[in-house]
Design a protein around this motif. Sequence first.
Motif, mmCIF file in Angstrom:
data_model
loop_
_atom_site.group_PDB
_atom_site.id
_atom_site.type_symbol
_atom_site.label_atom_id
_atom_site.label_comp_id
_atom_site.label_asym_id
_atom_site.label_seq_id
_atom_site.Cartn_x
_atom_site.Cartn_y
_atom_site.Cartn_z
ATOM 1 N N LYS A 1 0.625 -0.781 0.153
ATOM 2 C CA LYS A 1 -0.488 0.056 -0.190
ATOM 3 C C LYS A 1 0.494 1.129 -0.013
ATOM 4 O O LYS A 1 1.565 1.568 0.820
ATOM 5 N N GLY B 1 0.106 4.983 0.569
ATOM 6 C CA GLY B 1 -0.924 5.847 1.925
ATOM 7 C C GLY B 1 -0.148 7.304 2.015
ATOM 8 O O GLY B 1 1.187 7.261 1.564
ATOM 9 N N TRP B 2 -0.295 7.961 2.090
ATOM 10 C CA TRP B 2 -0.699 9.575 2.641
ATOM 11 C C TRP B 2 -0.954 9.870 3.968
ATOM 12 O O TRP B 2 -2.621 9.804 4.302
ATOM 13 N N GLN C 1 -5.934 14.556 7.982
ATOM 14 C CA GLN C 1 -7.020 13.580 6.930
ATOM 15 C C GLN C 1 -5.349 12.632 6.253
ATOM 16 O O GLN C 1 -4.200 12.121 6.165
ATOM 17 N N TYR D 1 -4.825 9.017 3.671
ATOM 18 C CA TYR D 1 -5.502 7.790 2.674
ATOM 19 C C TYR D 1 -4.540 6.799 2.423
ATOM 20 O O TYR D 1 -3.829 6.717 2.566
ATOM 21 N N GLN D 2 -5.291 5.727 3.522
ATOM 22 C CA GLN D 2 -4.786 4.409 3.182
ATOM 23 C C GLN D 2 -5.816 3.484 3.350
ATOM 24 O O GLN D 2 -6.003 3.470 2.822
ATOM 25 N N TYR D 3 -5.588 2.590 3.982
ATOM 26 C CA TYR D 3 -6.618 1.512 4.064
ATOM 27 C C TYR D 3 -7.160 1.804 4.335
ATOM 28 O O TYR D 3 -8.992 1.299 3.507
ATOM 29 N N ASP E 1 -9.743 5.408 4.568
ATOM 30 C CA ASP E 1 -9.539 7.099 4.113
ATOM 31 C C ASP E 1 -10.829 8.395 5.472
ATOM 32 O O ASP E 1 -11.640 7.304 5.014
ATOM 33 N N ASN F 1 -11.127 11.469 8.197
ATOM 34 C CA ASN F 1 -9.678 12.961 8.791
ATOM 35 C C ASN F 1 -10.730 13.429 9.723
ATOM 36 O O ASN F 1 -11.920 12.974 10.394
ATOM 37 N N GLN G 1 0.285 2.372 9.723
ATOM 38 C CA GLN G 1 0.039 1.314 8.019
ATOM 39 C C GLN G 1 0.654 -0.239 8.179
ATOM 40 O O GLN G 1 -0.434 -0.787 7.117
#
Length: 761
Positions: free
Chosen positions: A452, A454-455, A481, A483-485, A487, A489, A520
């Motif tokens: 993965k 992610g952010w 915020q 964005y990984q497995y 999402d 926020n 993650q």
Amino acid sequence: MRFREVLLLGGSVAALLGASDLALGQTALPEVLVKQPKLAPKPATPVKKVAAHKPAPRRLIRQAAQPAAPSSSSPAVPSASPEATAARALAGKTEKLDQARANILPPLGVNAYDIGAAAIVQSPQGDNAPLNQVLLQAPGVSQDSAASGLLHIRNEHANVQYRVNGVLLPEGVSGFGTLLDTQFVGNISLLTGALPAQFGLHTSAIVDVTSRNGVFDGGGSVGVYGGSHGTIMPSFEYGGTSGQTQYFVTGQYSQSNLGIENTTPAYNAIHDRNALSKFFGYVSTILDDGSRLSFLSGSSVANYQIPATPWQTPFPGVDALLPFSANYPSSAVAENQYEANLYNVLAWQKSAGALDFQFAYFSRYSELHFMPDTYGDLLYNGVASDVLRDSFLNGVSADAAYHYNDAHTIRGGLYASGEDTYVRNSSFVFATDADGNPYGAPFPAPTDASSKFGWLLGAYIQDEWKITRQLTLNAGLRFDQMYQYVDANQFSPRVSLTYTPFESTALHAGFARYFTPPSQALSAPINLALFANTTAAPAVNQYGPVLPERGSYVDVGIDQKVLPGLTLGIDGYLKWAQDLLDDGQFGQALVLTAFNYAQGYNQGLEFKLNYEQGDFRAYGNLALAKQMATNVVSNQYLFDPDELAFIATHYIYTDHSQTLTASAGASYLWQGTRFSADMIYGSGLRAGFANTETVAPYVQFNLGAMHEFRLSPDFKPVTVRFDVVNLFDTIYEIRDGSGIGVFAPQYGPRRGFFIGISQKI
């Protein structure tokens, strides 16, 4: 391959900075710094508590930055020499920039506890102790086994943020490795409570480390430390200045026969050899009076043998292996784990009028590889898993403080990081029949792998409003915020008040909303279908994704100077959490897996004392705490059906919840010899079905003595130290092998004797 590339990148940057510095400045210490006699500095307080409304004091730095005055019997040093003038100018610029950096990210309204370099050295084992043991000196910090994260702060599992020189170090995937080396520490500030808006992501505590640097620690030392359990630890450190640049490097190699806690009460563990090497380097160049460029790099590489547990019975039903079990006792099982971590940080700091800011780029590589004893794990566990986790992260952060007027200081910042993780599990298993009984010969199950990219993104703004000279309000808003497995926020308001009605009294109170993304690598999904009808299949065939934790936190505390040299403090906190994050070891591999409780709360009360009078220093801490949670809502397959059903309808203690934690220590300088002692106490972590039981209480005492010998006026001094760990050889369990996410027993260290010799250079 990726690790070697990152290592070469870090080395290239360091070499580039060093080469540019040598081209611009001198290559050796100025003669005046080498020959100038120095007065003996006043010993620092072993553990210093910091007023909650102020940044960590830099008293030791300011003292060291002043040129030492020559004694009456020493030759005078020309005050107008170019070398002395340049050194004083560099020290002044560095001090000014350090103060500006502290003002960018001040710990407003929090509970702060300082441990300086002198305090570390003056404790048993000194800076030979790993950082997690040093942190046990602070209030609310409890000991745990290496497999369960080494320590917990305010009964939280992990969720600790490490920062070096104001820059966040993202967490890795290590099961029990210690990334940071104690030798490079100039000061540690442990920050807890309702944190201001600049602190996001991991918020149970902030371990804010200020590194040592060459302009204050010119020269260095080489030494060796070792003793019981086959322990040997050679190390070196060196720092200095060259033109407008200061630098500091340290390295350490260690090996012992007690790398991880023993699984039995015996003095010697079975199959527990470890080898660990660490490096830290720091280079800082003053670009002009208001800016500097800093680079720091660190690495940690370790090989661990996993301790074997004797007298285990074979896994029920593994008939294919039973004929050979007599020749393969459980004491012969030989599992191993490899860990590697590397981080680099490049930071540019600038002060321009009313504006102070710092921009940083950071990278971190982390790898963990558990290698099973295939035959032994199949025989005694029914499954043998080869587990690999690695993570490569790059990110940037920017933080600024603007002094709008005497009453208001506006602060804000941005954070962004991208992380590439890879998780792989290759297992040998047995087939099972309709009743779940194994049969036949073992075979490799399909490999379960997940990757993965992610952010994590974050931003904050806050205002420090000095309502009066005694009352300050700090209010801010943070947005995160992920964005990984998953999402998700959250906007998180933060507010705190600090009040100092008298110079000797400091009160603080605060409220904070927290948003904590899961690791993650620890939250990678599993494909349960791959293990159907095998001994690796879980009893619960239910899976939910790991969620971010959302919490509300209230903290109130007071610090009071009672008598000259005596300071007392008390702090209380309460936290409510939704989707409370937790980790556990759910198999023979010493790796952690994350999961969530639907609801949880954490509450506690901490007392602290610090005393300083002449050559005597002492501290004491006591913490009462409780963390409880209910209803597992992610990775339910990790649990037994009966426990899962019980937790769904009951609040239970989390496995790392300890009711009573205490620590104390003292040191005394007598005729040139520093004597020290400290202790830790725990009422016991949780155990049994659904954590309804408790491990027995324990207390451990340690002693230390150190003396500096000057054998000749022509040579720098030699420091000799002697330490005793677990003075009374108390046999105690940290974990008993039961409880949620606990796989095997772990015992505290037996009594050990250690000697260290260090030569200044």
